[in-house]
Design an enzyme around this catalytic site. Structure first.
Site, short mmCIF file in Angstrom:
data_model
loop_
_atom_site.label_atom_id
_atom_site.label_comp_id
_atom_site.label_asym_id
_atom_site.label_seq_id
_atom_site.Cartn_x
_atom_site.Cartn_y
_atom_site.Cartn_z
N SER A 85 2.90 6.70 -7.11
CA SER A 85 3.21 7.43 -8.34
C SER A 85 3.35 6.54 -9.57
O SER A 85 3.33 7.03 -10.69
CB SER A 85 4.50 8.24 -8.16
OG SER A 85 5.62 7.38 -8.03
N LYS A 156 10.60 5.44 -11.84
CA LYS A 156 9.79 6.09 -12.88
C LYS A 156 9.94 5.32 -14.18
O LYS A 156 10.77 4.43 -14.32
CB LYS A 156 10.23 7.54 -13.09
CG LYS A 156 10.18 8.43 -11.84
CD LYS A 156 8.79 8.66 -11.32
CE LYS A 156 8.80 9.52 -10.05
NZ LYS A 156 7.47 9.60 -9.42
#
Length: 281
Positions: A85, A156
């Site tokens: 991701s 993230k």
């Protein structure tokens, strides 16, 4: 006159021949040294006492583990990257070192920082506690970077901080923060900033976070309808990802970005609340 020889009894412990006087020591005599090793007081065996015992080796190993656990808890902790991701910034199987002191003394995450956070209550819901022994072993291995992090831990990039209005997308297909268009050079080539439209004003004390591989990242966009509203509380941030330490061929720092340098501070009176975008599954 008795001429019979007198029989003289001798002590059986005495030598048959009378001892002779030892020759004077002129320094040339050799001294025999016993070759038998001294007994090891720790084990009771005849081991060389200069060699380390298993007990000392075990204590040293335990002390090293305790030191590493304390270091990972308070200073810097390795994390294993389990998914793509955050590609191309972080690859599957990378081990990153998370700086836990980055936000410890009054500093807070900035736009563009790559952070590790506990998503409990925002990205995932509270779950019943499992087997404590298994959990402890896993947590220890994860703290040393030997196992994948907990399913509640995520990595993230911060796109919006408290007070920011983050919108996707403008007429050119780019994200804007507080009205400023953001050029994102860290995205996976071929990925668009987002396939899902959204317009969010980030509440104070929280973060809007997204992955660099937008088409493969489950991030704030996916949780707009969740109880947490898709944002992550700042106090859930574990630390900032500063280094990639494994494999050796990728040993490098996580490069800072200037993509948000032109983003203005949010207005003092706050943004008008925009329509909430829908997330994707």
């Amino acid at each position: 006159m008795d001429t019979e020889a007198q029989h003289t009894e001798r002590d059986p412990s005495s030598p048959a021949d009378p001892p002779t006087d030892p020759a004077p020591d002129d320094g040339s005599r050799s001294v025999r040294v016993s070759e038998e090793p001294e007994e090891d007081p720790d084990t009771g065996s005849g081991r060389d006492p200069s060699g380390p015992s298993w007990r000392r080796t075990g204590l040293l190993g335990a002390a090293c583990v305790v030191f590493l656990l304390l270091l990972s808890h308070f200073v810097a902790q390795p994390f294993l990257i389990p998914s793509g991701s955050m590609e191309p910034t972080l690859q599957v199987g990378d081990r990153i070192m998370v700086n836990k002191l980055a936000y410890r003394f009054g500093s807070e995450p900035r736009r563009g920082d790559v952070v590790v956070f506990d998503g409990t209550g925002s990205f995932v819901q509270e779950e019943p506690a499992g087997d404590p022994v298994t959990g402890l072993l896993h947590d220890t291995a994860a703290a040393l970077g030997l196992a994948a992090p907990d399913e509640t831990d995520f990595v993230k990039r911060v796109v919006g901080i408290g007070g920011d209005r983050v919108v996707c997308c403008d007429g050119t297909g780019r994200i804007t923060v507080n009205g400023a268009r953001v050029q994102e050079p860290y995205l996976t080539p071929g990925d668009r900033p987002s396939d899902v439209p959204f317009d969010i004003v980030v509440p104070p004390g929280t973060l809007w976070v997204m992955g660099d591989h937008r088409s493969q990242s489950s991030d704030s966009r996916d949780h707009l309808g969740s109880p947490g509203g898709g944002v992550v509380p700042v106090d859930r941030v574990v630390g900032r990802a500063d280094w990639t330490v494994w494999p050796f061929g990728r040993w490098t720092t996580v490069t800072e970005t200037d993509a948000y340098d032109s983003v203005p501070a949010p207005p003092a009176g706050g943004h008008p609340t925009g329509p909430r975008g829908r997330g994707h599954g």
